[in-house]
Design a protein around this motif. Structure first.
Motif, mmCIF file in Angstrom:
data_model
loop_
_atom_site.group_PDB
_atom_site.id
_atom_site.type_symbol
_atom_site.label_atom_id
_atom_site.label_comp_id
_atom_site.label_asym_id
_atom_site.label_seq_id
_atom_site.Cartn_x
_atom_site.Cartn_y
_atom_site.Cartn_z
ATOM 1 N N ALA A 133 0.812 -1.209 0.000
ATOM 2 C CA ALA A 133 0.000 0.000 0.000
ATOM 3 C C ALA A 133 0.845 1.258 0.000
ATOM 4 O O ALA A 133 0.451 2.295 -0.497
ATOM 5 N N SER A 257 -6.418 -3.487 -3.809
ATOM 6 C CA SER A 257 -5.257 -3.853 -3.000
ATOM 7 C C SER A 257 -5.502 -5.242 -2.431
ATOM 8 O O SER A 257 -6.646 -5.700 -2.341
ATOM 9 N N ARG A 310 -5.999 4.072 2.156
ATOM 10 C CA ARG A 310 -5.244 4.024 0.893
ATOM 11 C C ARG A 310 -5.374 5.314 0.109
ATOM 12 O O ARG A 310 -4.455 5.688 -0.632
#
Length: 327
Positions: A133, A257, A310
């Motif tokens: 990330a 992700s 994120r």
């Protein structure tokens, strides 16, 4: 439909398909040896994936030429995997084969419901392995949501009569660890790279076919006497739980992700219980119903926390210092 919602829907469909895979695997391994089930699953998936790629390449070449006859230079080029797809597909094929081997042996020695429930612990393990990330550790709220999902798993297990952990349960726990590593690896290897999901999926299925070909030889004659229900289970495992799921997971993780994907895929035990009730004749108890609700709530909460983490701007301490005005 926004891209984020579309990606989430695809991941949810993968969770539904995988939730149905345990009952199918349980039925198939009851009639055919585990290694033979794995080989047939991979072989059928490889044939389907390569056929889709070949058909897509033929359509592409026809559009370029405007004729039904394909020039020699365009007949096979688009269908060939690129070097990066071969390289990463081989690595992911090895890890995916490990996941499926452990899972299939596990479900052969435990109930389909327990298998689907224990494997959901992947949602806790994946964020611990996912470092792609680029924004530091996930906030504590994410792990609180994951903890809620773990509690949901416990309720689902108790609702379906959880027994003392046996060999199958321990194998499913090992499969959860390996799957978490595989999901994190998918995110790490595919993020930011121009990889075609179908070609990557085809490479993975070919790798799995090659791995299980020799060990499955002894059980192949038994396929001639397999029932229509057994073949239906094998086709479901190959086309839906392998080709569709592998392709959709790679496509979605590239656009999201690994941590977010693991949370949505974490609804898998809910669908495993639903399939068990609808097709396997199991009874939904009050603890199981509460567990299903908590699983959905925990998944929704966790993916919201992960999305905010994120997409949040860098912390003030990480931003470049503004110049101090001078007189």
């Amino acid at each position: 439909m926004p891209d984020t919602r579309r990606t989430d829907l695809v991941l949810l469909l993968v969770a539904i398909v995988w939730g149905s895979s345990y009952l199918a695997a349980k039925a198939a391994t009851g009639a055919v040896p585990v290694l033979t089930v794995l080989f047939v699953r991979y072989a059928l998936a490889a044939l389907a994936a390569t056929a889709v790629i070949a058909a897509g390449a033929a359509r592409s070449s026809r559009r370029r030429t405007g004729r039904g006859v394909l020039p020699r230079t365009h007949r096979r080029g688009p269908a060939r995997p690129r070097p990066a797809e071969l390289r990463y597909g081989t690595v992911l094929g090895l890890t995916q084969a490990a996941v499926l081997a452990i899972e299939t042996y596990g479900v052969a020695h435990t109930s389909a419901a327990n298998a689907g429930l224990i494997i959901s612990l992947t949602i806790v393990l994946t964020p611990l392995l996912d470092r792609g990330a680029g924004r530091g550790p996930l906030p504590g709220r994410f792990f609180a949501a994951a903890g809620l999902c773990v509690l949901a798993v416990g309720l689902l297990m108790s609702g379906t009569g959880l027994h003392t952990p046996g060999l199958g349960d321990l194998l499913m726990l090992a499969a959860a660890v390996v799957r978490a590593g595989h999901v994190a690896l998918v995110g790490r290897l595919t993020a930011g790279r121009e990889l075609r999901p179908m070609h990557l999926t085809a490479v993975q299925t070919v790798v799995g076919t090659a791995l299980f070909a020799a060990p499955a030889v002894a059980g192949l004659p038994g396929l001639a006497h397999a029932s229509a229900a057994t073949w239906g289970s094998l086709l479901h495992l190959a086309l839906f739980c392998s080709v569709f799921a592998f392709l959709a997971q790679t496509w979605a993780v590239q656009r999201s992700s690994a941590s977010r994907a693991s949370l949505l895929l974490g609804t898998e035990p809910v669908w495993a219980v639903a399939v068990g009730i609808g097709l396997g004749g199991e009874r939904l108890t009050a603890p199981a119903a509460l567990g299903a609700v908590l699983m959905v709530a925990g998944t929704y909460w966790g993916q919201a926390v992960e999305r905010a983490h994120r997409t949040a701007p860098p912390a003030a301490a990480d931003r470049p210092a503004e110049p101090v005005p001078t007189a």
